[in-house]
Structures are given as C-alpha cells and as structure tokens.
Design a protein around this motif. Structure first.
Motif, PDB file in Angstrom:
ATOM      1  N   VAL A  36      24.623  16.141  39.583  1.00 19.92           N
ATOM      2  CA  VAL A  36      25.621  15.131  39.940  1.00 19.92           C
ATOM      3  C   VAL A  36      26.624  15.810  40.870  1.00 19.92           C
ATOM      4  CG1 VAL A  36      27.533  13.763  38.980  1.00 19.92           C
ATOM      5  CG2 VAL A  36      25.331  13.841  37.782  1.00 19.92           C
ATOM      6  N   PRO A  37      27.094  15.114  41.907  1.00 18.41           N
ATOM      7  CA  PRO A  37      28.109  15.735  42.771  1.00 18.41           C
ATOM      8  C   PRO A  37      29.326  16.169  41.951  1.00 18.41           C
ATOM      9  CG  PRO A  37      27.338  13.644  43.705  1.00 18.41           C
ATOM     10  CD  PRO A  37      26.733  13.759  42.344  1.00 18.41           C
ATOM     11  N   ALA A  38      30.059  17.154  42.429  1.00 19.59           N
ATOM     12  CA  ALA A  38      31.243  17.654  41.725  1.00 19.59           C
ATOM     13  C   ALA A  38      32.240  16.513  41.505  1.00 19.59           C
ATOM     14  CB  ALA A  38      31.883  18.771  42.543  1.00 19.59           C
ATOM     15  N   PRO A  39      33.084  16.624  40.479  1.00 20.59           N
ATOM     16  CA  PRO A  39      34.033  15.554  40.164  1.00 20.59           C
ATOM     17  C   PRO A  39      34.853  15.117  41.381  1.00 20.59           C
ATOM     18  CG  PRO A  39      34.114  17.255  38.457  1.00 20.59           C
ATOM     19  CD  PRO A  39      33.165  17.743  39.508  1.00 20.59           C
ATOM     20  N   GLU A  40      35.222  16.079  42.208  1.00 24.30           N
ATOM     21  CA  GLU A  40      36.065  15.765  43.366  1.00 24.30           C
ATOM     22  C   GLU A  40      35.327  14.858  44.353  1.00 24.30           C
ATOM     23  OE1 GLU A  40      35.383  18.868  42.203  1.00 24.30           O
ATOM     24  OE2 GLU A  40      37.223  18.872  41.004  1.00 24.30           O
ATOM     25  N   ALA A  41      33.990  14.910  44.316  1.00 23.03           N
ATOM     26  CA  ALA A  41      33.195  14.094  45.243  1.00 23.03           C
ATOM     27  C   ALA A  41      32.751  12.775  44.605  1.00 23.03           C
ATOM     28  CB  ALA A  41      31.972  14.890  45.700  1.00 23.03           C
TER      29      ALA A  41
ATOM     30  N   ASP B  75      40.342  10.596  32.507  1.00 21.72           N
ATOM     31  CA  ASP B  75      40.038  10.795  33.922  1.00 21.72           C
ATOM     32  C   ASP B  75      38.518  10.670  34.013  1.00 21.72           C
ATOM     33  OD1 ASP B  75      39.985  11.457  36.557  1.00 21.72           O
ATOM     34  OD2 ASP B  75      41.112  13.329  36.346  1.00 21.72           O
ATOM     35  N   ILE B  76      38.042   9.583  34.623  1.00 21.60           N
ATOM     36  CA  ILE B  76      36.606   9.289  34.679  1.00 21.60           C
ATOM     37  C   ILE B  76      36.184   9.231  36.134  1.00 21.60           C
ATOM     38  CG2 ILE B  76      34.787   7.658  34.025  1.00 21.60           C
ATOM     39  CD1 ILE B  76      36.554   6.582  31.829  1.00 21.60           C
ATOM     40  N   ARG B  77      35.150   9.990  36.496  1.00 22.22           N
ATOM     41  CA  ARG B  77      34.639   9.993  37.877  1.00 22.22           C
ATOM     42  C   ARG B  77      33.159   9.656  37.852  1.00 22.22           C
ATOM     43  NH1 ARG B  77      38.322  13.542  40.665  1.00 22.22           N
ATOM     44  NH2 ARG B  77      40.239  13.442  39.452  1.00 22.22           N
ATOM     45  N   PHE B  78      32.840   8.454  38.297  1.00 20.67           N
ATOM     46  CA  PHE B  78      31.436   8.014  38.253  1.00 20.67           C
ATOM     47  C   PHE B  78      30.583   8.712  39.290  1.00 20.67           C
ATOM     48  CE2 PHE B  78      33.142   4.391  35.849  1.00 20.67           C
ATOM     49  CZ  PHE B  78      32.168   4.276  34.871  1.00 20.67           C
ATOM     50  N   ASP B  79      29.418   9.117  38.861  1.00 19.08           N
ATOM     51  CA  ASP B  79      28.387   9.591  39.776  1.00 19.08           C
ATOM     52  C   ASP B  79      28.071   8.449  40.752  1.00 19.08           C
ATOM     53  OD1 ASP B  79      26.076  10.435  41.033  1.00 19.08           O
ATOM     54  OD2 ASP B  79      24.861  10.537  39.205  1.00 19.08           O
ATOM     55  N   PRO B  80      28.215   8.688  42.067  1.00 20.09           N
ATOM     56  CA  PRO B  80      27.948   7.602  43.026  1.00 20.09           C
ATOM     57  C   PRO B  80      26.570   6.964  42.826  1.00 20.09           C
ATOM     58  CG  PRO B  80      28.841   9.526  44.159  1.00 20.09           C
ATOM     59  CD  PRO B  80      28.616   9.937  42.729  1.00 20.09           C
TER      60      PRO B  80
ATOM     61  N   TRP C 136      31.750  12.122  35.144  1.00 23.98           N
ATOM     62  CA  TRP C 136      32.564  13.222  34.663  1.00 23.98           C
ATOM     63  C   TRP C 136      33.716  12.631  33.859  1.00 23.98           C
ATOM     64  CZ3 TRP C 136      30.508  17.871  35.198  1.00 23.98           C
ATOM     65  CH2 TRP C 136      29.638  18.124  36.271  1.00 23.98           C
ATOM     66  N   MET C 137      34.122  13.338  32.821  1.00 23.56           N
ATOM     67  CA  MET C 137      35.190  12.805  31.979  1.00 23.56           C
ATOM     68  C   MET C 137      36.058  13.946  31.450  1.00 23.56           C
ATOM     69  SD  MET C 137      34.699  10.194  28.725  1.00 23.56           S
ATOM     70  CE  MET C 137      33.696   9.031  29.649  1.00 23.56           C
ATOM     71  N   ARG C 138      37.348  13.684  31.423  1.00 21.20           N
ATOM     72  CA  ARG C 138      38.280  14.571  30.715  1.00 21.20           C
ATOM     73  C   ARG C 138      39.471  13.745  30.288  1.00 21.20           C
ATOM     74  NH1 ARG C 138      40.483  18.292  35.868  1.00 21.20           N
ATOM     75  NH2 ARG C 138      41.464  16.553  36.964  1.00 21.20           N
ATOM     76  N   LEU C 139      40.267  14.294  29.392  1.00 22.95           N
ATOM     77  CA  LEU C 139      41.472  13.585  28.965  1.00 22.95           C
ATOM     78  C   LEU C 139      42.504  13.660  30.080  1.00 22.95           C
ATOM     79  CD1 LEU C 139      41.519  14.842  25.300  1.00 22.95           C
ATOM     80  CD2 LEU C 139      41.542  12.421  25.975  1.00 22.95           C
ATOM     81  N   ALA C 140      43.163  12.532  30.333  1.00 26.68           N
ATOM     82  CA  ALA C 140      44.155  12.492  31.412  1.00 26.68           C
ATOM     83  C   ALA C 140      45.364  13.357  31.085  1.00 26.68           C
ATOM     84  CB  ALA C 140      44.588  11.044  31.665  1.00 26.68           C
ATOM     85  N   ASP C 141      45.554  13.662  29.782  1.00 28.50           N
ATOM     86  CA  ASP C 141      46.734  14.450  29.412  1.00 28.50           C
ATOM     87  C   ASP C 141      46.532  15.952  29.593  1.00 28.50           C
ATOM     88  OD1 ASP C 141      45.183  15.329  27.275  1.00 28.50           O
ATOM     89  OD2 ASP C 141      46.086  13.971  25.830  1.00 28.50           O
TER      90      ASP C 141
ATOM     91  N   LEU D   4      30.317  16.100  31.436  1.00 28.38           N
ATOM     92  CA  LEU D   4      29.491  15.073  32.069  1.00 28.38           C
ATOM     93  C   LEU D   4      28.918  14.179  30.968  1.00 28.38           C
ATOM     94  CD1 LEU D   4      28.238  13.962  34.720  1.00 28.38           C
ATOM     95  CD2 LEU D   4      26.212  15.324  34.167  1.00 28.38           C
ATOM     96  N   VAL D   5      29.161  12.880  31.094  1.00 28.03           N
ATOM     97  CA  VAL D   5      28.741  11.930  30.060  1.00 28.03           C
ATOM     98  C   VAL D   5      27.702  10.995  30.664  1.00 28.03           C
ATOM     99  CG1 VAL D   5      29.534  10.165  28.437  1.00 28.03           C
ATOM    100  CG2 VAL D   5      31.078  12.040  29.082  1.00 28.03           C
ATOM    101  N   GLU D   6      26.580  10.845  29.977  1.00 24.98           N
ATOM    102  CA  GLU D   6      25.514   9.953  30.459  1.00 24.98           C
ATOM    103  C   GLU D   6      25.185   8.928  29.382  1.00 24.98           C
ATOM    104  OE1 GLU D   6      21.364  11.001  32.404  1.00 24.98           O
ATOM    105  OE2 GLU D   6      21.193  10.903  30.230  1.00 24.98           O
ATOM    106  N   ASN D   7      25.241   7.674  29.736  1.00 30.32           N
ATOM    107  CA  ASN D   7      24.865   6.572  28.841  1.00 30.32           C
ATOM    108  C   ASN D   7      23.613   5.905  29.379  1.00 30.32           C
ATOM    109  OD1 ASN D   7      26.891   6.551  26.941  1.00 30.32           O
ATOM    110  ND2 ASN D   7      27.440   4.405  27.275  1.00 30.32           N
TER     111      ASN D   7
END
Lengths: 271, 271
Positions: free
Chosen positions: A131-136, A156-161, A180-185, A233-236
C-alpha cells in the motif's frame, strides 16, 4: 498493564474505575459515535476489555468475543465482571456492559502476556499488503454530503487509493477496504487500541458501492502481537454475503509489517 | 427446532432437559473424547447450543463464540442460560456449561432463522475446493500406533489425499487439512452438527508434521446457511503461528458446494 497517557482522548474515553461491590463503572464518551449518536462497537469493546484488565493477572487481551445486544449512546455505564479461575498463562473473564437502557454487550475476554520482543512468526500467510505510504494516501474521505462522525474525527485514517474509489462513485469489484490508521491524539497503538481499530473502518461493502450500514451481531478479535509504535494498516473484507448476512474479516499489521490482530464479525445487512 | 433423530448417537449425546429453577441439565457422553477421556470442544459447544435452543424464539444458532475454561470428561453437567431481550430477527443468550469440577465453557449464542430455500450468495470468495469424491478419499487414517479416539469413531471422515501425507510421514508445506465429514450414525447435518464439525479435525499443524495437540482457547463459529443432506467438506488451516499461539480457520461446505459455516479459533501450542 497498558500505558496510560493522561493527555490521550482515547485513554480518557475508556477510563474505568472499580465499582463498590465488584465490577466497574465508566462514562461512555458520546464523541466516539459512528452517526446519530450511536457509539462505535470497537470503542465499547476496548472500554470493556480495560475493565477486565483492572483485576486480571495478565496484562493483554488476546481473544475477545462480543455479542452486541443493542445500540448504545453516551452516558453512565456499568461493567459486571465474572472471572473464571485463572491459569498460569491464561485468564478468562465474562463481562457485561450495561447502561440505563439495559445490557449493551456481553464479552468473553481472555488475557495473557504477549512477548515484548518480536520474534519472527513460525508460519504466516499474512504478508502485509503493498500500500502506498500514509502520506500518499487519502485522509478519511467521505462521499459528498456525508457527515464526519465523531469516531472518524478521533482517528487518523488514510485510505489506500486502490480501495477508495467508492468515495468518488467508482466502486471496486471486491468488498475490501484498506487504510492506514492511528489515534488522532498521538497515542501509540496497544492491544486496547487494536480492539477499536478492528471495528473502525466502514463495512467493506462500501468498497463495491453498497453504502448501507451493517450492524455487528457478534465480533471476535484476536490480538496476536504487541504493535510497534506508528501507523497500523487495517484491512476489512467480506468473504460471504448471503441471505441478509455478511462476514467482515479484519487484519491489522503494525508499522514493522507484522500481523498484530485479526478479527471476524457477523453483521446484518440492511434490507 | 432441529430435527430429532431418536436413533442418532449425536442426538442422544447432546440431549438436554430443562432444569428446575431455570437452565438445563445434560449427561456428557464420554464417547465423544479426543484422547485420554477429554471431550471434544465442538461436542460441548453443540450440546450447549442445544440447551440455548430450548427457550430461544429462533431455531438456528448463527453465531456462537466460546471460551474453553478447562478440559472436561463425561458425566453430569448443568447449563446456566441468561437470555437477553430477544428481537424480531435475533436473540442472544449467554450460556455457561459446568460440571462437578466447575465451569467448563462459557458461550455467547446468537440465534436467528436461516432460510430454508437456498438462494445464491450475493458475494462469495469461498468456492468449494476441488477434492476427490469421498469414495476416493482415505477413511480417517491415523499414524501407526496412534489410538482412534471416540470422536473419530462417531464421525465418518475422509481425508483429501492432497492433505493426508502426514499420516505416512510425508508432511505438506502448508498447515491445511481437508476432509469430507458426516456423522457415522447417518443423521444428516444441521447447524448443531456444524458446530461440532468446526472443531472435529486435528490441528492443521498436523499437515506439516507437527503432531502436537493445540488446546482451544476461544472459538467462534458462524453458521451461514442450512446444510443440504449428505457429506460436508471441512477445511482447517492456520494463517499465523507465532509466539506459542496459532489460529485455526475452518470453512465448511455442504454437498451442494455452498459455504455453510466458517469458524476461527485461537489455540495454544504445546511447548
């Protein structure tokens, strides 16, 4: 015991205290809602597991299964705890989370001690997807007009394009979401956060353009390793959609590429 | 309600009756053991689910999760039942199976009504694997010197030759077992039998030559459709073996090739 971060919104929202006469009490934070004030199931599960840890001889929830009895809003809650005789490597507790409206969920929580050092797996059929890096990746996009629920604001959720086409009306062929996922705090992931991450993405039907909600009936989360700091990285994905029911399989990898959690839920499809 | 077959060993062994003052009682049949008189977890789960059905407004267990607290032998048992308020499509019950030694397992059982007619899946990533017909597969083989446990005598199990090399000391590369399965008493499969089938194969580590037992910690079984009469194909595989733990994923197809159950368990590996 899980680390407490006094400035973490997640830790504040999952704070539990011992109740007089046994069990625990908590204040459910209305901010962790998924829409219409209904609290996220993973948030409720993390809070319930934290209550189990109050008296558990082992620090990590490794297997947690929950039946969701009714939707729940914020407010005062109690958690009844029924521990089974603990063994040297495992302990089991039955927990029931209740609000004024009655029981909200029942959970079976197995605790153990996961290794701090990260030895290689003896066998793994779970390589981390490319998966592309979170920034991408796209930050938690919503189709136009869809409000951003409280849960999504706290993550903070960043979807794989490759799995985010549905946001722009270009559904994929497969019911699979990756983000990608992390806590916003800024709090680092731990087993409690993984319990929440396992139920934080939209239903994977969204990927194929079915934007209806799918209430969780029963969810099992296995925490397989302590996550390293950083993004997860979370995959459903759904493997079987039939007769008004769907499964949701979730896999979570940490920033080192190690599988740290896997979960499966049965959910009811909207008619 | 599940059909009763008065001449079925499985139905006799899972008979439950209402107890005075609530709950149910049963006599655990020592014949359903996996070795050393220890009863099979799937057998205990089927019996517990049958107790839940005594008072459930819905006839089929669709999601069952269980924590296994201790190994259990045959003898008298009680099942405490705590139903949650039932809905129109679902009901949830918390069940605890206990013997003289104390609680054996706790289970969360969701019941519903599965459709009698078998419409096509809306989505399926679970095509039935290509396996030779039962007649062309090996009947429950054992490595030389390994006694045949009671459980295996009560089932008709035919291993796919592609996953049966371990019996002759030719382990495979992947931890995956496949076998046709039916009850030896001729009773047709139903959701209760599927709960047992989901825990009836050896650990999938056997396929790669690791013949140690792996006690179940927590098991979730989802029953996705009513099985057609005839053989079921049962597949067990491990996707992650690490740190002394393994998962076991099980999928079950009926004789028409439809996915009828899926399960996952966390198990502890022998040291």
């Amino acid at each position: 015991m899980p680390q407490d971060h006094p400035d973490s919104a997640f830790d504040r929202a999952t704070t539990v205290s011992r109740a007089e006469g046994g069990g625990a009490v908590a204040e459910l934070d209305p901010g962790w809602e998924v829409g219409g004030g209904i609290l996220n199931g993973g948030y409720l599960l993390a809070l319930t597991a934290r209550a189990v840890l109050l008296d558990s001889p082992h620090p990590h929830p490794v297997a947690v299964s929950a039946s969701f009895l009714r939707a729940s809003a914020g407010g005062a809650a109690g958690i009844s705890l029924t521990p089974a005789p603990a063994g040297r490597t495992l302990a089991n507790t039955l927990a029931v989370l209740s609000t004024d409206a009655g029981p909200t969920l029942t959970a079976q929580v197995t605790t153990a001690t996961l290794a701090e050092e990260t030895a290689d797996s003896d066998w793994s059929a779970n390589p981390m997807p490319q998966v592309p890096a979170p920034e991408a990746c796209s930050a938690a996009l919503r189709p136009e007009g869809v409000p951003v629920p409280g849960l999504v604001q706290r993550l903070d959720i960043r979807f794989d394009p490759a799995t985010a086409g549905w946001v722009e009306g270009r559904p994929a062929a497969e019911p699979r979401l990756r983000a990608w996922m992390r806590l916003a705090d800024g709090r680092e992931p731990d087993p409690l956060a993984l319990l929440m991450f396992a139920d934080a993405l939209p239903p994977s039907g969204f990927a194929i353009g079915r934007l209806g909600w799918a209430p969780t009936v029963q969810l099992q989360v296995l925490v397989r390793a302590l996550p390293a700091p950083g993004w997860c990285l979370v995959e459903n994905s759904s493997s079987e959609v039939a007769g008004g029911w769907t499964d949701e399989d979730c896999r979570i990898w940490d920033s080192t590429g190690r599988l740290v959690a896997q979960s499966r839920q049965l959910a009811r499809l909207p008619r």
